[in-house]
Structures are given as C-alpha cells and as structure tokens.
Design an enzyme around this catalytic site. Structure first.
Site, PDB file in Angstrom:
ATOM      1  N   SER A   1       0.857  -1.198   0.000  1.00  0.00           N
ATOM      2  CA  SER A   1       0.000   0.000   0.000  1.00  0.00           C
ATOM      3  C   SER A   1       0.888   1.241   0.000  1.00  0.00           C
ATOM      4  O   SER A   1       2.018   1.210   0.504  1.00  0.00           O
ATOM      5  CB  SER A   1      -0.860   0.022   1.268  1.00  0.00           C
ATOM      6  OG  SER A   1      -1.449   1.301   1.445  1.00  0.00           O
TER       7      SER A   1
ATOM      8  N   TYR B   1      -1.363  -0.784  10.354  1.00  0.00           N
ATOM      9  CA  TYR B   1      -1.461  -1.053   8.907  1.00  0.00           C
ATOM     10  C   TYR B   1      -0.231  -0.519   8.173  1.00  0.00           C
ATOM     11  O   TYR B   1       0.369  -1.219   7.355  1.00  0.00           O
ATOM     12  CB  TYR B   1      -2.737  -0.402   8.375  1.00  0.00           C
ATOM     13  CG  TYR B   1      -3.021  -0.622   6.907  1.00  0.00           C
ATOM     14  CD1 TYR B   1      -3.508  -1.853   6.443  1.00  0.00           C
ATOM     15  CD2 TYR B   1      -2.840   0.400   5.977  1.00  0.00           C
ATOM     16  CE1 TYR B   1      -3.795  -2.050   5.105  1.00  0.00           C
ATOM     17  CE2 TYR B   1      -3.127   0.209   4.639  1.00  0.00           C
ATOM     18  CZ  TYR B   1      -3.608  -1.017   4.196  1.00  0.00           C
ATOM     19  OH  TYR B   1      -3.894  -1.209   2.862  1.00  0.00           O
TER      20      TYR B   1
END
Ligand code: NAI
Length: 245
Positions: free
Chosen positions: A140, A153
């Site tokens: 990501s 995350y």
C-alpha cells in the site's frame, strides 16, 4: 493466454483487488485457487471465476493469519493440480485508532493478516514451487506515505515491502520471483469504509481513485513471464500519488 496451465493461489479473492486479480488470471487461462475468508463467499467467488472463463476453480475458506489454514490451502491446491506456479497475497485488513487507544489485539490482527499471512504463503511457495514460480504481495502507499490512526497497517505494509525484498533475495537461487504492488486509493469497500474517509479527515479526489482491474493488471504483469527479469521490485499503482515524494 499468459497463464495457460499455470496454478495460482489468490488470497482476498472474494472482493476488490483480489477478485479482480483472480478473474483476470482466470480469463488468461489460469487454474485459480481462490482463498476466501468466509464460507458465505464461496459460491459467488466460484461463479465469478467460472464466468471469467476459468478452466478449473478451487475455492478454499481460510484465515490467512492462521498457519494451519495456509498450509491446508497450499496442500489442497497442490493435491488438486499437482503444482503451484503463483501466489498473490492480497488479503488485508485495517484498524483505525489513535496510538494511545490502540491495543495489542489491533496489532496482532493487522500484522497477522497483512504481514504474517503473506509470510506463511511465501514459505509454502518456497517449499512447493518449481523454478519459474512467482509471488506478488499487495502492499500500500501507506508503507511510505501514511495518515493518522492506521499505525499497525502502515507498519505491516512497510514490513511487507521489506519481506518482499528478503524473499526476492532468497528466491533467486530457486528461480522464484517475489515482487509487490503498492496501490493508491482504489475503488473497493476497504477505501470507502475507511473512517478517515467517512469522517472527512482524509479527502479523496475522485480523480485519484483507481479501479481494482488496474491493480490486477499490474499484479498479473508481475506474475507473468513478461516480468521474468523483475524480482524484489515494488510497483506503485497509484495514479502518481507517490511521485510527489
Ligand atoms: P477488500 O476489503 O475488498 O479486500 C480485502 C480482502 O481480504 C477481503 O476479501 C477479505 O475477506 C480478506 N481478508 C481479510 N481478513 C482476512 C483473513 N483473516 N483471512 C483471509 N482473508 C481475509 O479490499 P481491497 O481494497 O481489495 O484490499 C485488497 C488489498 O489491497 C489489501 O491488502 C489492502 O491492504 C490493499 N490496498 C487497498 C487499497 C484501497 O484503496 N482499496 C489501497 C492500498 C492497498
């Protein structure tokens, strides 16, 4: 038909980028082992892959953060087709909280799925794949450019990028390539359910939002022989978002 006769495991295959990748692979001739988290997604996932033209489909229910589940997925895939050529680690979760309110359980959940799940599948790939195999991890932009409230995350995705490089180095001897894609904002439930987005803390310009199929195209390139000399790479698929860094 870049993937004719190839056997590819795709995690997170019930929705979003994983489903787009699994259907693209199916359309290009792959036998896809689709890993879904919940039994309620089995029938729809299988139907989507068959509609896409899959020559054969296996849908496996698993929690990728559980070692035994991952071993079972790999074993069922190889039992069914006798080989394993590709793995796409796409399953992912996010939690949202200030650091002072973030629990160990939050960290365990996110690291368990986004990092350890990928590790378990890479380990199975290295044990079972022949030379010429490939792994693609879905990272990501948060690995390098993050926002508040998503520390586990961002850390998990940064660690996943590091794991991609370590695995690429160890994979060279086996002739197994390991790469990753770094999506920006992509039109999936994960984007629109993000509390940073629903609260307005993070504003998303529709012009900056990509489609799952655009990420799937990049993943399929990295999995394919078109990328035969590419390993240890991270390909941003973000409409240029990280170009500003
Ligand atoms: P999504 O929510 O549609 O897909 C995530 C998938 O992971 C779901 O199918 C879910 O069932 C599966 N999953 C979650 N926990 C699991 C577990 N314990 N075991 C097995 N499967 C599990 O969202 P999306 O966007 O398609 O996400 C796919 C990947 O793309 C994720 O790794 C995510 O971090 C990454 N990503 C997404 C972006 C976006 O804007 N949508 C941006 C950057 C990265």
């Amino acid at each position: 038909m870049r993937f004719k006769d190839r056997v590819v495991i795709v995690t997170g295959a019930a929705s979003g980028i994983g489903l787009a990748t699994a259907t693209r692979l199916a359309a290009e001739g792959a036998r896809v082992a689709a890993v879904v988290h919940s039994p309620e997604h089995v029938d729809a996932t299988e139907a989507a892959l068959r509609d896409a033209g899959a020559p054969d489909v296996l849908v496996v229910t698993a929690d990728v953060s559980t070692e035994a589940d991952v071993k079972r997925c790999a074993a069922e895939t190889v039992d069914r087709w006798g080989r394993l050529d590709g793995v796409v680690n796409c399953a992912g979760v996010m939690t949202f909280s200030k650091i002072e309110e973030t629990s160990k359980a939050d960290w365990d959940t996110v690291l368990g799925v986004d990092l350890m799940g990928a590790f378990y599948f890479i380990r199975e790939a290295f044990r079972r794949m022949d030379a010429g195999g490939a792994v693609v991890n879905v990272s990501s932009v948060h690995a390098v450019q993050t926002t508040p409230l998503v520390a586990p995350y961002a850390a998990a995705k940064a660690a996943l990028d590091s794991l991609t490089r370590s695995a690429a180095i160890e994979g060279r001897e086996k002739r197994i390539r390991v790469n990753s894609v770094r999506p920006g904002a992509i039109d999936t439930p994960m984007l629109w359910d993000n509390p940073n987005v629903t609260s307005g803390e993070e504003t998303i310009d529709p012009a900056d939002v990509g489609e799952p199929a655009q990420v799937a195209a990049a993943i399929c390139f990295l999995l394919s022989d078109d990328a035969a000399f590419t390993t240890g790479a991270t390909l941003s698929v973000d409409g240029g978002r990280l170009a500003a860094l």
